[in-house]
Design an enzyme around this catalytic site. Structure first.
Site, PDB file in Angstrom:
ATOM      1  N   GLY A 110       0.823  -1.126   0.015  1.00 42.77           N
ATOM      2  CA  GLY A 110       0.000   0.080  -0.084  1.00 42.77           C
ATOM      3  C   GLY A 110       0.762   1.262   0.039  1.00 42.77           C
ATOM      4  N   LYS A 141       0.983 -10.356  -0.150  1.00 44.91           N
ATOM      5  CA  LYS A 141       0.148 -11.273   0.321  1.00 44.91           C
ATOM      6  C   LYS A 141      -0.664 -12.105  -1.079  1.00 44.91           C
ATOM      7  CE  LYS A 141      -2.952 -12.659   3.973  1.00 44.91           C
ATOM      8  NZ  LYS A 141      -3.984 -12.239   4.836  1.00 44.91           N
ATOM      9  N   GLY A 160      -9.616  11.088  -0.816  1.00 50.05           N
ATOM     10  CA  GLY A 160      -8.442  11.694  -1.132  1.00 50.05           C
ATOM     11  C   GLY A 160      -7.426  11.741  -0.238  1.00 50.05           C
ATOM     12  N   GLU A 214     -14.295  17.158   3.352  1.00 51.98           N
ATOM     13  CA  GLU A 214     -15.107  15.937   3.995  1.00 51.98           C
ATOM     14  C   GLU A 214     -15.272  16.368   5.729  1.00 51.98           C
ATOM     15  OE1 GLU A 214     -12.305  12.614   3.588  1.00 51.98           O
ATOM     16  OE2 GLU A 214     -12.900  12.353   1.399  1.00 51.98           O
ATOM     17  N   HIS A 263     -17.078   3.301   8.774  1.00 52.36           N
ATOM     18  CA  HIS A 263     -17.459   4.278   7.790  1.00 52.36           C
ATOM     19  C   HIS A 263     -18.891   4.394   7.748  1.00 52.36           C
ATOM     20  CE1 HIS A 263     -17.726   6.726   4.234  1.00 52.36           C
ATOM     21  NE2 HIS A 263     -16.482   6.831   4.308  1.00 52.36           N
ATOM     22  N   ARG A 293     -17.332  11.195  11.419  1.00 49.54           N
ATOM     23  CA  ARG A 293     -17.989  10.010  10.853  1.00 49.54           C
ATOM     24  C   ARG A 293     -18.268   8.990  12.117  1.00 49.54           C
ATOM     25  NH1 ARG A 293     -12.779   7.235   7.511  1.00 49.54           N
ATOM     26  NH2 ARG A 293     -13.492   8.980   6.232  1.00 49.54           N
ATOM     27  N   HIS A 310     -14.097   0.206   8.756  1.00 48.55           N
ATOM     28  CA  HIS A 310     -13.239   1.010   7.855  1.00 48.55           C
ATOM     29  C   HIS A 310     -11.933   0.973   7.998  1.00 48.55           C
ATOM     30  CE1 HIS A 310     -12.554   3.610   4.315  1.00 48.55           C
ATOM     31  NE2 HIS A 310     -12.413   4.754   5.141  1.00 48.55           N
ATOM     32  N   ARG A 358      -9.709   8.941  13.596  1.00 50.01           N
ATOM     33  CA  ARG A 358      -9.081   9.605  12.523  1.00 50.01           C
ATOM     34  C   ARG A 358      -9.870  10.393  11.928  1.00 50.01           C
ATOM     35  NH1 ARG A 358      -8.460   7.951   7.103  1.00 50.01           N
ATOM     36  NH2 ARG A 358     -10.048   6.318   7.662  1.00 50.01           N
TER      37      ARG A 358
HETATM   38  C1  SIN Z   1     -13.874   8.294   2.196  1.00 54.77           C
HETATM   39  O1  SIN Z   1     -13.338   8.447   0.855  1.00 54.77           O
HETATM   40  O2  SIN Z   1     -14.761   8.586   2.664  1.00 54.77           O
HETATM   41  C2  SIN Z   1     -12.823   7.483   3.085  1.00 54.77           C
HETATM   42  C3  SIN Z   1     -11.712   8.689   3.391  1.00 54.77           C
HETATM   43  C4  SIN Z   1     -10.903   8.021   4.616  1.00 54.77           C
HETATM   44  O3  SIN Z   1     -11.180   6.949   5.076  1.00 54.77           O
HETATM   45  O4  SIN Z   1      -9.764   8.750   4.843  1.00 54.77           O
END
Ligand code: SIN
Length: 481
Positions: free
Chosen positions: A11, A32, A46, A110, A223, A270, A330, A366
């Protein structure tokens, strides 16, 4: 062969760590399955980044507020400050973020960000674009279909990893002067999640067995807007950016009920939105939807192409149709305890970066889109630290026999574990259900099971014990009694 470094995971944190080693260093990246089977690849919204020097303080403040008092302030300052330079560096090397017709970078909003500061690429394909970019640049060797089954640690020194190669159906040891764990979080422990199906927390399980500390594992983030009815383990994420740009959450009667929970409505953090949906659904029995009435079709298709086409395949006509949503697991804020250079406490030559690590940069919750930034910043610091240190490496050969990794019957237990974690260790927890889950897991652990399942069970146990020991609700952890 002794590698300069072995990196577990491909990643953003793993590939960016690789990018920070010289091209001629002997670096091996272990995947993996395929390189794209990682959470970065599926990140939509993003990368959060301060838009200018003046915005750094506010990015720090937003991150600390979301983190609910559990953040390490120095870690947050490092991420928000150095993140600007990392992004500028990526852009200089050729990474293309979305821009307006005049060439200015486009920033979206966001939840819980006090301003627009989320860069995106390919509309809603930021992670995929970033992954492609880092893969295109990567000069180092990748090993595919290879699961790390052990860390070769003796007397507090890590010498490498033991790997099971699925194609060759055998285990083999790989030795290195340093090992960087960048294997991501824990998604597959849960019935509903947004993660790559390869992400199951086995390395965290190995760490537990080796006595390496994990912390804040009860801090698991759900999420709020996920379509969970698609086939396959990974459920379809509907990015926060949709709400940032005007999507509403409604019940089946069209009511925007989030305002009954928080005056910020759709733009609440969130954890607040996830809890509100969970509570509203269980109190009213009503279905909950994401509504896109504020979007023009052409704009929607161009701005959110991944969601548009994925949902089209599932029979939705966006933005006309409402999409039923549920929270789903998430992101894991907790992880392997590291210092601010990713170095793991109590073990030489061993580092962890990205979601698998805990610098406490995310605290108890987060802030949206901070994870790609974290992966970039802390992977670079880890490699800088490795290059500065005296390496304690002295070759030592380890036996390369694998324990039995998989046994008949593991699959059923794995599925029951997923259901337990979703039912009892998710958005709202009760001590009674946590205790019951712990005892069920202990029963599984006493059975005749393969090592890989045992590692998942040990990790689940650790998450539940952490949840039991945190007595009050905080951030993403809500306990009712
Ligand atoms: C999202 O695009 O809602 C996820 C972004 C994130 O988890 O930071």
């Amino acid at each position: 062969m002794i590698y300069d470094a072995i990196i577990i995971g491909s990643g953003v944190a793993g590939l960016n760590a690789a990018a920070n080693f010289p091209n001629d260093a002997n670096v091996l990246i272990i995947c993996k399955e395929n390189s794209w089977d990682c959470n970065t690849f599926y990140a939509q919204g993003g990368v959060a980044v301060a838009v200018d020097e003046a915005d750094i303080a506010s990015h720090i403040q937003d991150t600390l507020s979301a983190g609910a008092g559990l953040c390490d302030e120095e870690a947050v300052e490092i991420m928000c400050r150095d993140g600007r330079e990392e992004i500028a560096n990526l852009i200089k090397r050729g990474m293309e973020f979305d821009r307006d017709e005049k060439g200015n970078l486009l920033y979206t909003k966001e939840a819980a960000h006090s301003r627009n500061r989320i860069l995106h690429a390919g509309g809603d394909a930021t992670g995929r674009e970033l992954h492609h970019f880092l893969m295109r640049e990567n000069p180092h060797q990748l090993l595919y279909h290879s699961t790390v089954t052990d860390l070769l640690i003796e007397d507090g020194i890590c010498h490498g990893v033991r790997v099971y190669n699925e194609v060759e159906n055998r285990c083999k040891n790989f030795y290195a002067k340093s090992v960087i764990i960048a294997s991501g979080g824990i998604g597959s422990l849960y019935e509903y999640h947004t993660n790559s199906r390869t992400i199951a927390g086995e390395i965290q399980g190995i760490c537990i067995e080796k006595g390496i500390e994990l912390r804040d594992m009860e801090m698991t983030q759900f999420h709020p807007t996920v379509f969970i009815h698609n086939k396959g383990a990974r459920k379809q994420l509907l990015t926060e950016a949709l709400r940032g740009e005007g999507a509403y959450i409604i019940d089946e009667n069209g009511k925007r009920f989030l305002f009954d929970y928080d005056e910020r409505g759709e733009l609440s953090p969130r954890s607040v939105v996830s809890k509100a949906i969970f509570d509203y659904k269980s109190k009213t029995g009503l279905e909950v939807f994401l509504n896109f009435d504020n979007f023009e079709k052409d704009f929607f298709r161009e701005r959110f192409p991944t969601i548009y086409f994925n949902l089209k395949d599932m029979g939705f006509d966006l933005p006309r149709d409402d999409v039923p949503i549920s929270p789903a697991f998430h992101y894991c804020m907790g992880g392997i305890t590291t210092d601010l250079n990713g170095k793991i406490k109590g073990c030489e030559n061993l580092y962890a970066v990205g979601e698998v690590a805990s610098t406490r940069v995310h605290g108890a919750n987060r802030l949206a889109s901070n994870s790609l930034l974290e992966g970039l910043v802390f992977s670079k610091r880890a490699v800088e630290d490795i290059q500065k240190r005296d390496i304690y490496f002295k070759f030592k050969k380890f036996n390369d026999e694998c324990e039995v990794l998989f046994k008949e019957g593991d699959r059923e237990i794995k599925n029951e574990l997923r259901a337990i974690m979703w039912e009892s260790v998710s958005i709202v927890r009760s001590r009674k259900k946590l205790e019951e889950s712990l005892s069920r897991i202990d029963t599984f652990l006493e059975g005749d099971i393969g090592k890989m399942l045992r590692l998942r069970l040990r990790l689940s146990r650790n998450i539940i014990e952490s949840a039991i020991s945190r007595e009050e609700s905080l951030g993403a952890h809500t306990i009712t009694d």
